[in-house]
Write an enzyme that holds these catalytic residues in place. Structure first.
Site, mmCIF file in Angstrom:
data_model
loop_
_atom_site.group_PDB
_atom_site.id
_atom_site.type_symbol
_atom_site.label_atom_id
_atom_site.label_comp_id
_atom_site.label_asym_id
_atom_site.label_seq_id
_atom_site.Cartn_x
_atom_site.Cartn_y
_atom_site.Cartn_z
ATOM 1 N N SER A 79 -14.954 -22.786 14.903
ATOM 2 C CA SER A 79 -14.999 -23.206 16.305
ATOM 3 C C SER A 79 -15.709 -24.542 16.466
ATOM 4 O O SER A 79 -16.094 -24.904 17.565
ATOM 5 C CB SER A 79 -15.713 -22.141 17.132
ATOM 6 O OG SER A 79 -16.816 -21.675 16.410
ATOM 7 N N THR A 183 -19.615 -22.218 19.398
ATOM 8 C CA THR A 183 -20.171 -23.571 19.499
ATOM 9 C C THR A 183 -21.513 -23.621 18.799
ATOM 10 O O THR A 183 -22.249 -22.651 18.825
ATOM 11 C CB THR A 183 -20.388 -23.879 20.991
ATOM 12 O OG1 THR A 183 -19.126 -23.960 21.606
ATOM 13 C CG2 THR A 183 -21.171 -25.153 21.217
ATOM 14 N N THR A 201 -18.386 -28.663 19.429
ATOM 15 C CA THR A 201 -17.471 -27.512 19.437
ATOM 16 C C THR A 201 -16.009 -27.955 19.413
ATOM 17 O O THR A 201 -15.688 -29.087 19.791
ATOM 18 C CB THR A 201 -17.696 -26.689 20.729
ATOM 19 O OG1 THR A 201 -16.985 -25.461 20.666
ATOM 20 C CG2 THR A 201 -17.239 -27.439 21.964
ATOM 21 N N ARG A 211 -7.954 -29.399 28.125
ATOM 22 C CA ARG A 211 -9.128 -28.709 28.682
ATOM 23 C C ARG A 211 -10.431 -29.187 28.019
ATOM 24 O O ARG A 211 -10.514 -29.346 26.813
ATOM 25 C CB ARG A 211 -8.957 -27.202 28.488
ATOM 26 C CG ARG A 211 -10.126 -26.348 29.030
ATOM 27 C CD ARG A 211 -11.120 -26.025 27.958
ATOM 28 N NE ARG A 211 -12.098 -25.016 28.384
ATOM 29 C CZ ARG A 211 -13.173 -24.689 27.667
ATOM 30 N NH1 ARG A 211 -13.388 -25.260 26.513
ATOM 31 N NH2 ARG A 211 -14.007 -23.772 28.101
ATOM 32 N N VAL A 212 -11.437 -29.414 28.831
ATOM 33 C CA VAL A 212 -12.772 -29.757 28.340
ATOM 34 C C VAL A 212 -13.737 -28.691 28.844
ATOM 35 O O VAL A 212 -13.668 -28.290 30.009
ATOM 36 C CB VAL A 212 -13.194 -31.163 28.850
ATOM 37 C CG1 VAL A 212 -14.654 -31.440 28.566
ATOM 38 C CG2 VAL A 212 -12.313 -32.239 28.205
ATOM 39 N N GLY A 213 -14.603 -28.236 27.972
ATOM 40 C CA GLY A 213 -15.546 -27.190 28.365
ATOM 41 C C GLY A 213 -16.903 -27.750 28.759
ATOM 42 O O GLY A 213 -17.042 -28.928 29.118
ATOM 43 N N ASP A 214 -17.906 -26.902 28.654
ATOM 44 C CA ASP A 214 -19.267 -27.290 29.043
ATOM 45 C C ASP A 214 -19.983 -28.118 27.972
ATOM 46 O O ASP A 214 -20.915 -28.867 28.269
ATOM 47 C CB ASP A 214 -20.107 -26.032 29.298
ATOM 48 C CG ASP A 214 -20.205 -25.151 28.045
ATOM 49 O OD1 ASP A 214 -19.168 -24.967 27.371
ATOM 50 O OD2 ASP A 214 -21.304 -24.670 27.725
ATOM 51 N N THR A 234 -23.733 -21.548 25.005
ATOM 52 C CA THR A 234 -22.538 -21.197 24.246
ATOM 53 C C THR A 234 -21.780 -20.143 25.044
ATOM 54 O O THR A 234 -22.355 -19.441 25.862
ATOM 55 C CB THR A 234 -22.922 -20.667 22.843
ATOM 56 O OG1 THR A 234 -21.726 -20.322 22.130
ATOM 57 C CG2 THR A 234 -23.826 -19.465 22.899
ATOM 58 N N GLY A 235 -20.475 -20.064 24.816
ATOM 59 C CA GLY A 235 -19.682 -19.075 25.535
ATOM 60 C C GLY A 235 -18.661 -19.729 26.449
ATOM 61 O O GLY A 235 -18.246 -20.862 26.214
ATOM 62 N N GLY A 237 -17.237 -21.805 28.811
ATOM 63 C CA GLY A 237 -17.792 -23.027 29.375
ATOM 64 C C GLY A 237 -17.581 -23.182 30.870
ATOM 65 O O GLY A 237 -18.421 -23.765 31.566
HETATM 66 C C1 SD4 Z 1 -16.439 -24.043 25.532
HETATM 67 N N1 SD4 Z 1 -18.704 -23.360 25.383
HETATM 68 O O1 SD4 Z 1 -15.651 -24.908 25.178
HETATM 69 C C2 SD4 Z 1 -17.557 -23.691 24.612
HETATM 70 C C3 SD4 Z 1 -17.100 -22.618 23.661
HETATM 71 C C4 SD4 Z 1 -18.193 -21.857 23.002
HETATM 72 O O2 SD4 Z 1 -19.013 -20.194 21.720
HETATM 73 O O3 SD4 Z 1 -19.348 -22.066 23.208
HETATM 74 N N2 SD4 Z 1 -17.970 -20.892 22.225
HETATM 75 O O4 SD4 Z 1 -16.305 -23.428 26.583
#
Ligand code: SD4
Length: 322
Positions: A79, A183, A201, A211-214, A234-235, A237
């Site tokens: 990841s 991440t 990540t 798509r862009v996450g946090d 993490t998680g 986003g």
């Molecule tokens: C996201 N936060 O792109 C990241 C993914 C992630 O553990 O943290 N996974 O949303």
């Protein structure tokens, strides 16, 4: 008899006296430094690289960058960087950011074909007047800075993605803790007492293209305030962005909360804004200026690695809400 001058000097001495008493009453805590902490079990080898720098008196900034580069280059870390799971259309797109003790920061998002987005983010911080570069522009900047273009989709990731395509409607998955993690977020406090952080990540697996996450967003996936502390997330986003999660964690620490309590309060805030919280995972990890640390997540299963003088690289379990 109290004349005006003595009355005024009493007034002025009062707060000064009270202040000096309170300063004496709070005996300065011994700062636990240096220390480096990282998300998930790939945090263990990452911390090793960071600790080599910190223990030799190096900076937190160098330590977090070196740590983040370890899973970025490891095809088994599915990841992050090389070997990261692709988006729905089969492209590995990377997000990363870095922040130092001066509040300087750099970030890249939707970057393709570069193994070390964290180092590109650092270059954005150090070589440009900007904070964030995305997509083609980020790639062009990386190439101009001497980074090499390479294919990051490993055979294993490609095979898994094709299997996923057969079994699933082309919709992104949210159950991050089950199949979509992880991440790497790294934060460190160096011998000089400075904090820095890094987050990198390949994002949520099989996400929509673009798509862009946090993770590359300062205040969401990572935040550092050298007066107070630092946090990473993490998680899922989208849920983290909605509450500016790591900025919130740092603000709770500014109010005097411990790192773990700050993370728990941020998880509670997130839950209050996301009725679907049972279907997602989010974890926060925090470190304060005294070198104290803590973590909290929604679902059980989030662990993090700690390396300091007392704890040479241990994997610890985060507290969880469910
Ligand atoms: C996201 N936060 O792109 C990241 C993914 C992630 O553990 O943290 N996974 O949303």
């Amino acid at each position: 008899m109290t004349n005006r001058r003595s009355f005024l000097s009493t007034l002025m001495a009062g707060p000064a006296l009270a202040l000096s008493t309170s300063v004496r009453a709070i005996s300065p805590r011994k700062t636990n430094k240096p220390i480096i902490i990282s998300t998930w079990d790939h945090g263990v080898p990452a911390n090793e690289a960071g600790w080599a720098i910190l223990s030799a008196g190096g900076s937190a900034l160098d330590a977090v960058e070196a740590a983040a580069r370890v899973p970025e280059a490891d095809p088994k870390s599915r990841s992050v960087g090389l070997g990261g799971r692709p988006d729905r259309d089969g492209f590995v797109t990377l997000d990363a950011c870095i922040m130092n003790e001066k509040g300087n920061c750099g970030s890249v998002a939707f970057l393709q074909n570069i193994m070390h987005p964290i180092s590109v983010a650092r270059k954005v911080m150090e070589k440009t007047p900007h904070v964030m570069l995305v997509g083609e522009g980020a790639l062009q900047f990386a190439l101009d800075q001497g980074f090499k273009k390479e294919n990051l989709l490993t055979e294993e990731s490609e095979k898994e993605w094709k299997e996923w395509l057969k079994a699933n409607p082309p919709a992104p998955k949210q159950k991050i803790n089950i199949e979509n993690h992880d991440t790497i977020g790294v934060i460190a406090l160096d011998e000089a007492g400075n904090l820095s952080g890094a987050c990198t990540t390949s994002g949520a697996s099989y996400k929509l293209h673009g798509r862009v996450g946090d993770s590359p967003i300062i205040g969401a996936g990572l935040f550092v305030d050298n007066e107070v502390g630092a946090a990473t997330a993490t998680g899922w986003g989208e849920a983290v962005i909605r509450i500016a999660g790591t900025h919130l964690v740092v603000e709770y620490m500014r109010q005097g909360k411990s790192p773990e309590t700050a993370c728990r309060l941020a998880v509670e805030r997130l839950i209050s804004k996301n009725p679907d919280y049972r279907d997602i995972q989010v974890g926060f990890l925090a470190l304060n200026k005294a070198g104290e640390y803590g973590a909290y997540c929604i679902q059980p299963g989030f662990d993090y690695a700690v390396y300091d003088k007392q704890t040479p690289n241990k994997l610890l379990k985060s507290g969880s809400r469910l």
